[in-house]
Enzyme design. Structure first.
Site, PDB file in Angstrom:
ATOM      1  CE  LYS A  53      -3.835  -2.375   2.198  1.00 16.03           C
ATOM      2  NZ  LYS A  53      -4.490  -2.799   3.435  1.00 16.03           N
ATOM      3  CD  GLN A  97      -3.331  -4.502   6.568  1.00 17.39           C
ATOM      4  OE1 GLN A  97      -3.259  -3.529   5.836  1.00 17.39           O
ATOM      5  NE2 GLN A  97      -3.942  -5.614   6.183  1.00 17.39           N
ATOM      6  CG  ASP A 120      -9.788  -0.150   4.718  1.00 23.20           C
ATOM      7  OD1 ASP A 120      -9.544  -0.377   3.510  1.00 23.20           O
ATOM      8  OD2 ASP A 120      -9.035  -0.502   5.650  1.00 23.20           O
TER       9      ASP A 120
END
Ligand code: NAD
Length: 285
Positions: A53, A97, A120
């Site tokens: 990422k 994460q 997200d």
């Protein structure tokens, strides 16, 4: 003859478009998109995802801030860091994460992210917006799949879409996005009876289970579109999806490979969401 859906190409196009957009935003609007990634502990898979990422961000001009926290960090300290990032003008997107160590309450942590920085799209406010169709961000994997279908001009309206898997990050939002596009949607899960028969009626079959070779050729209708979300290792340790690719490709009209199908799209959509977040926040300032 099957069409192999090339997620690398589609994601590269998206990234190139984003790169141009970011350079315009910087030079014309003084908007500098940035993403904060929080990783707790030293899970090797999480480290790889975070590095990918970070690298993807840097390649297209998104500034990335990485926060590596010890696995025994307290929930209070993690919430404090999120609070700090929520307030920072130089951070547009915040990503924690997952999975987190078991002593941390994942839900409480996600709910602490300011929804406008929730790139997200896991915060309950953003999940609710997906239900109504009035959203700013879409969860990266389902949105990436929609983009693949659109890039390959695959008809969705009126088609029967069967999704195997009902997770909050893939199966459920995927079903909602297909519904918004007028598909008739069936969600299957671990308690579904007659799974094979249901799958066999799918015009579009999306597998998000997490088991190698779960979808076999006898579960697929001739000419179906097959989207493989799974990321698994087979007995030989090789990366593979949920679908028995070699056999299913002889039946399907379109199929995504693993690797090189859905995976590259997930990161590209994360970048897109970060740019959207930066633009939205600039309007609020
Ligand atoms: P999850 O473990 O949260 O959900 C798995 C789902 O599969 C569950 O809803 C469960 O009901 C269903 N399931 C399990 N056994 C079943 C059975 N026998 N019959 C029918 N359904 C069954 O997983 P997830 O987070 O949704 O991820 C699924 C897979 O997708 C994993 O392999 C994950 O690594 C992968 N994934 C890939 C990407 C990507 O970018 N390509 C992104 C997210 C997840």
């Amino acid at each position: 003859m099957v069409n192999i859906i090339n997620g690398k190409d589609v994601s590269n196009n998206l990234r190139n478009n984003l790169k141009d957009k970011i350079s315009q935003l910087k030079s014309i609007n003084n908007i500098h998109p940035s993403l904060a990634v929080i990783i707790v502990g030293d899970d090797p898979a999480s480290k790889i995802y975070v590095n990918n990422k970070k690298k993807a961000c840097e390649e297209i001009g998104i500034k990335s801030h990485e926060f590596v926290l010890p696995s025994d960090i307290s929930e209070y300290k993690l919430l404090q860091l999120i609070e700090e990032l929520n307030c920072r003008d130089d951070v547009n997107g915040i990503l924690v994460q997952l999975p987190l160590p078991s002593h941390l309450n994942e839900k409480a942590i996600i709910e602490h992210i300011n929804p406008i920085k929730d790139v997200d799209a896991f915060h309950e406010i953003n999940v609710g917006k997906i239900m109504t169709g009035n959203f700013e961000f879409l969860p990266c994997t389902p949105a990436g799949i929609m983009q693949l279908l659109d890039d390959y001009n695959i008809d969705i309206a009126g088609k029967h879409c069967v999704i195997i898997g009902r997770s909050n990050i893939v199966g459920k939002p995927m079903a909602m996005l297909m519904l918004h596009r007028d598909a008739t949607v069936t969600i299957c899960h671990s308690k579904t009876q007659n799974l094979s028969e249901i799958c066999k009626t799918a015009d579009i079959l999306i597998a998000a289970v997490g088991q190698a070779n779960f979808v076999t050729a006898d579960m697929v209708k001739n000419g179906a579109v097959v989207i493989d979300v799974g990321i698994n290792r087979n007995e030989a340790g090789k990366l593979c999806g949920d679908v028995d690719f070699e056999r299913v490709k002889d039946i399907a009209s379109y199929i995504t490979p693993v690797p090189g199908g859905v995976g590259p799209m997930t990161i590209a959509i994360l970048m897109k969401n970060t740019v959207t977040a930066a633009i939205l926040q600039s309007k609020n300032n």
